[in-house]
Design an enzyme around this catalytic site. Structure first.
Site, PDB file in Angstrom:
ATOM      1  N   GLU A 110     -12.016   3.958  -2.123  1.00  0.00           N
ATOM      2  CA  GLU A 110     -10.716   3.940  -2.806  1.00  0.00           C
ATOM      3  C   GLU A 110     -10.663   2.937  -3.965  1.00  0.00           C
ATOM      4  OE1 GLU A 110      -7.719   3.355   0.203  1.00  0.00           O
ATOM      5  OE2 GLU A 110      -7.798   5.440   0.819  1.00  0.00           O
ATOM      6  N   GLU A 170     -10.330  10.914   4.768  1.00  0.00           N
ATOM      7  CA  GLU A 170      -9.565  10.121   5.747  1.00  0.00           C
ATOM      8  C   GLU A 170      -8.196  10.766   5.908  1.00  0.00           C
ATOM      9  OE1 GLU A 170      -9.057   6.013   4.702  1.00  0.00           O
ATOM     10  OE2 GLU A 170     -11.169   5.746   4.229  1.00  0.00           O
TER      11      GLU A 170
HETATM   12  C1  GAL Z   1      -7.287   3.684   3.640  1.00  0.00           C
HETATM   13  C2  GAL Z   1      -8.609   2.942   3.657  1.00  0.00           C
HETATM   14  C3  GAL Z   1      -9.108   2.754   5.068  1.00  0.00           C
HETATM   15  C4  GAL Z   1      -8.007   2.239   5.952  1.00  0.00           C
HETATM   16  C5  GAL Z   1      -6.837   3.183   5.881  1.00  0.00           C
HETATM   17  C6  GAL Z   1      -5.682   2.803   6.758  1.00  0.00           C
HETATM   18  O1  GAL Z   1      -6.624   3.547   2.432  1.00  0.00           O
HETATM   19  O2  GAL Z   1      -9.576   3.622   2.915  1.00  0.00           O
HETATM   20  O3  GAL Z   1     -10.187   1.845   5.056  1.00  0.00           O
HETATM   21  O4  GAL Z   1      -7.626   0.981   5.528  1.00  0.00           O
HETATM   22  O5  GAL Z   1      -6.372   3.227   4.562  1.00  0.00           O
HETATM   23  O6  GAL Z   1      -4.619   3.711   6.619  1.00  0.00           O
END
Ligand code: GAL
Length: 764
Positions: free
Chosen positions: A251, A400
């Site tokens: 990110e 994710e």
């Molecule tokens: C994302 C990040 C992850 C984790 C997640 C939690 O933005 O890439 O590492 O922190 O958020 O929601």
């Protein structure tokens, strides 16, 4: 004749037939190596060979070490006892390799995954985690993206053995691996020894260690250290059959406001404008005495500044992120098989850099889909899937997503039972080939202790685990029918970062949010169709019937030509308010809106007005309201048709055109000069669907039900419909013709009762 089998970048099995002469036996080892290296560089690696009737067959997929057995003198193989032993040994190794390939399960068409952090847990626990994942149908883990301090605990001392063990253990459970390069979280020894790699905040303070993303994206030293780390990983895992891909960093988000970055920005401007006169002219720097006499006078914009300078800063940051990423891509490309794809996990609408620029060098786009607070809105979330699919104009991954709840909102509510599954199929419906949960198990410490997971701190499944396991079994069940399919659209939305930045720098009405404006067009149209693309204005447009461009605030001459070509050839272009107000330098155009498209439209914007209250609008598309922004349009030629007019309001707008349209060449241009209320937007969407003859495969779709279509072309053409009930009540679905429902037994049905938040998959 020789057949070559290999998997292409979409993992489709390909067969290539090559001809060899008997000269083959006489070739020297060096010649063979050269040939094979060539093949490898083209993305093909030889896994094993067989000899049939004096012909050499090279079998090719993702396994390389057996390269070295190829330069053999074939005739001697069968005569000489030494050569026979060699043949035996070769076959033995061949068998071992085949077993190893067999152990590496076939790549699934749909991937269920999770972010796994083995470095946080004793190795004795890993297999228990992997077993639980396997039971849930998880087919890949993303590993390593924050593990720099474990992979390089001291400068130049690399320890990747643990990661190798984790990859091997995952392989034994049929779980593939995506490796993350760890540059989002530099270790303490690094930032301590090289404080210049820490980024500088807007107020001049250096970031402190202890969070992540504390590096400067321009720092050459940081790039070099990140390159070296990525190279070490690629040397170790670049040929590993269980590693399917890479994620660079995590990110991208931050800028650095240090002196080095400022000097880089000035260099970038010099390369772009060549002379200061040119820059001063395009930026109108005589205004407020901003004229620059030397390049080093130019600041990094902090807060409010010249809009041209602000826009160029964003473009510079986009190029910098691309270059930052490139150093790691180069490291991986140097050592890894080309079958291992490379991605970055973007953040939806985040506009810190131009994603079309940064994704240009990637093989695959992916994004992190978090609802955060509240619940899934399938239209405002669906457009973000489409946006991500548009970065590479092909299927993408959800790298994710939230297993229930996040930890970073003011209210971290959980998604409802069934909503996580609904979201998974929603992503697939919009062209994702993977859905991966962040994260597998709660870390005992660290900043994210309250985040949702699939396994609790005790290592046991949480209640959501069963729902995810259901997704896993469904992906396995219906994956094959979706293999090789993608959304195919007759409608494209144009989206550009330059335009969003430009409007956001000067919204003029605080509620003129370019994304909200885009959504106001997208939602009603998407409800009436089954697929919409979101692409950059530079994308090829000839395959579309309708192109909707709600926010092209800057229109260059080249862009205008591209759009006009589309119209001349029969397409319908619909522009939204504020179109063509500016040129590509963010300066006002000297022709009235829509600037270089005004002549073709045969109309222009006489004046724009910000609205402090809604204004009535009536016309061919029914009555309703305009809000936030209203442009008084004026026809310049008689064949312009007025589709809607403003009612009584501020006097200036009374009875003036609000929407105009005109036939141009074989196509049409429509200009919508305002932000319409939802019912009128729906009426406008219906008009577009009818007049542009957009194919509606499903009609009478109940409110809250979404139809998604993925098509396969080629040898087995098919249309697959992923139908989702996004409401909390059951809905009755009528099919246009009988189709086989894939989750419920494959029997042909012509209607179906779909429970709350439930999904049906129809194959035609
Ligand atoms: C994302 C990040 C992850 C984790 C997640 C939690 O933005 O890439 O590492 O922190 O958020 O929601």
């Amino acid at each position: 004749m020789t057949e070559i089998f290999y998997f292409d970048s979409k993992f489709r099995l390909r067969i290539k037939v090559l001809r060899f002469t008997s000269e083959i036996h006489k070739r020297s080892e060096a010649e063979w190596s050269g040939k094979l290296a060539l093949r490898k560089s083209k993305g093909i690696s030889i896994s094993f060979w067989t000899l049939q009737s004096g012909e050499l067959k090279l079998h090719v997929n993702d396994f390389t070490p057996l390269f070295h057995i190829l330069p053999l003198q074939f005739p001697r193989l069968f005569e000489d006892p030494f050569m026979r032993t060699k043949l035996f040994l070769t076959l033995f190794f061949l068998l071992c390799s085949l077993l190893s390939i067999a152990q590496t399960a076939q790549q699934p068409p749909l991937y269920l995954g999770t972010a796994w952090y083995p470095e946080q847990w004793p190795q004795s626990r890993w297999d228990a985690d992997l077993e639980l994942m396997q039971k849930a149908g998880i087919r890949f883990v993303r590993v390593g993206e924050f593990a720099w301090s474990t992979m390089e605990p001291a400068e130049g001392k690399f320890d990747l053995d643990w990661l190798d063990r984790a990859v091997t253990m995952a392989q034994k459970r049929g779980i593939f691996v995506v490796l993350g390069t760890p540059s989002a979280a530099p270790p303490a020894w690094l930032t301590q020894k090289y404080p210049d790699t820490l980024r500088v905040e807007e107020d001049g303070r250096r970031a402190v260690h202890g969070n992540r993303q504390h590096f400067s994206f321009t720092s050459p030293r940081y790039r070099e250290l990140a390159h070296r780390m990525a190279a070490e990983m690629a040397k170790r895992f670049g040929h590993n059959p269980n590693v399917i891909g890479w994620q660079i960093d995590n990110e991208y988000a931050t800028y650095s406001f240090d002196d080095y970055t400022r000097a880089q920005f000035q260099q970038w401007l010099k390369a772009k404008y060549n002379t200061l006169d040119n820059l001063n002219n395009h930026w109108t720097t005589a205004y407020w005495s901003q004229t620059y006499f030397t390049w080093d006078e130019i600041p990094i914009p902090i807060g409010w500044n010249n809009p041209a300078l602000m826009l160029d800063w964003k473009r510079f940051c986009s190029d910098v992120y691309r270059a930052y990423q490139k150093t790691q891509l180069d490291a991986i490309h140097q050592y890894a098989d080309s079958r291992q794809w490379i991605t970055h996990n973007f953040m939806g609408w985040f506009d810190g850099f131009d994603h079309y620029t940064v994704s240009a060098d990637l093989d695959l786009a992916s994004w992190d889909n978090y609802i955060g607070k509240g619940h899934l809105n399938p239209w405002t979330n669906g457009i973000v899937h489409d946006l991500t699919r548009g970065f590479k104009r092909k299927n993408f991954w959800v790298m994710e997503t939230q297993p229930g709840n996040v930890n970073w909102q003011d209210v971290n509510n959980s998604l409802d039972k069934g909503e996580v599954r609904e979201m998974a199929w929603h992503a697939i419906g919009h062209g994702s080939d993977a859905v991966s949960y962040w994260q597998w198990r709660s870390a005992l410490g660290g900043q994210e202790q309250y985040h949702g997971t699939l396994a609790g701190p005790d290592g046991k499944p949480v209640p959501l685990y069963d729902e995810v396991a259901q997704i896993g079994s469904e992906f396995a069940k219906v994956g094959d029918i979706l293999r090789g399919t993608s959304p195919v659209s007759e409608i494209a939305f144009l989206h550009s970062y330059d335009d969003r930045w430009s409007i956001n720098f000067q919204r003029h009405h605080k509620e003129f949010d370019p994304i909200g404006y885009m959504n106001s067009f997208y939602t009603p149209l998407r409800k009436l169709t089954d697929s919409i693309d979101v692409v950059s204005p530079a994308a090829p447009l000839e395959s579309y019937k309708l192109v909707v461009a709600p926010g092209l605030n800057l229109i260059s001459a080249a862009e205008a030509k591209h759009l006009l070509d589309f119209v001349q050839n029969g397409g319908h272009l619909m522009l939204g308010a504020r179109s063509g107000l500016k040129d590509e330098y963010n300066a006002l155009n000297t022709t009235r809106q829509p600037g270089p498209l005004a002549q073709a439209l045969g109309a222009h914007v006489e004046q724009y007005y910000v609205l402090d209250q809604p204004v009535p609008v009536t016309g061919d598309i029914g009555g309703g309201d305009a809000k936030i922004w209203a442009e008084y349009l004026k026809a310049d030629v008689p064949d312009v048709r007025v589709l809607a007019r403003y009612g009584k309001s501020n006097g200036w707008l009374d009875d003036q055109p609000a929407i105009v349209t005109r036939a141009v060449g074989k196509g049409q241009i429509t200009y919508v000069g305002t932000w319409l209320s939802d019912p009128q937007m729906t009426a406008l969407a219906r008009w577009l669907i009818q007049s542009d003859k957009i194919t509606q495969r499903f009609t009478d779709v109940p409110e809250g039900v979404e139809i998604n279509r993925r098509d396969a072309t080629g040898n087995s053409p098919r249309e697959i419909f992923i139908v989702i009930n996004h409401t909390k009540e059951s809905k009755h679905i009528k099919l246009p013709s009988p189709m086989r429902e894939q989750l419920r037994g494959n029997a042909p049905v012509s209607e179906l009762e779909l429970a709350a938040r439930d999904v049906a998959i129809f194959a035609k």
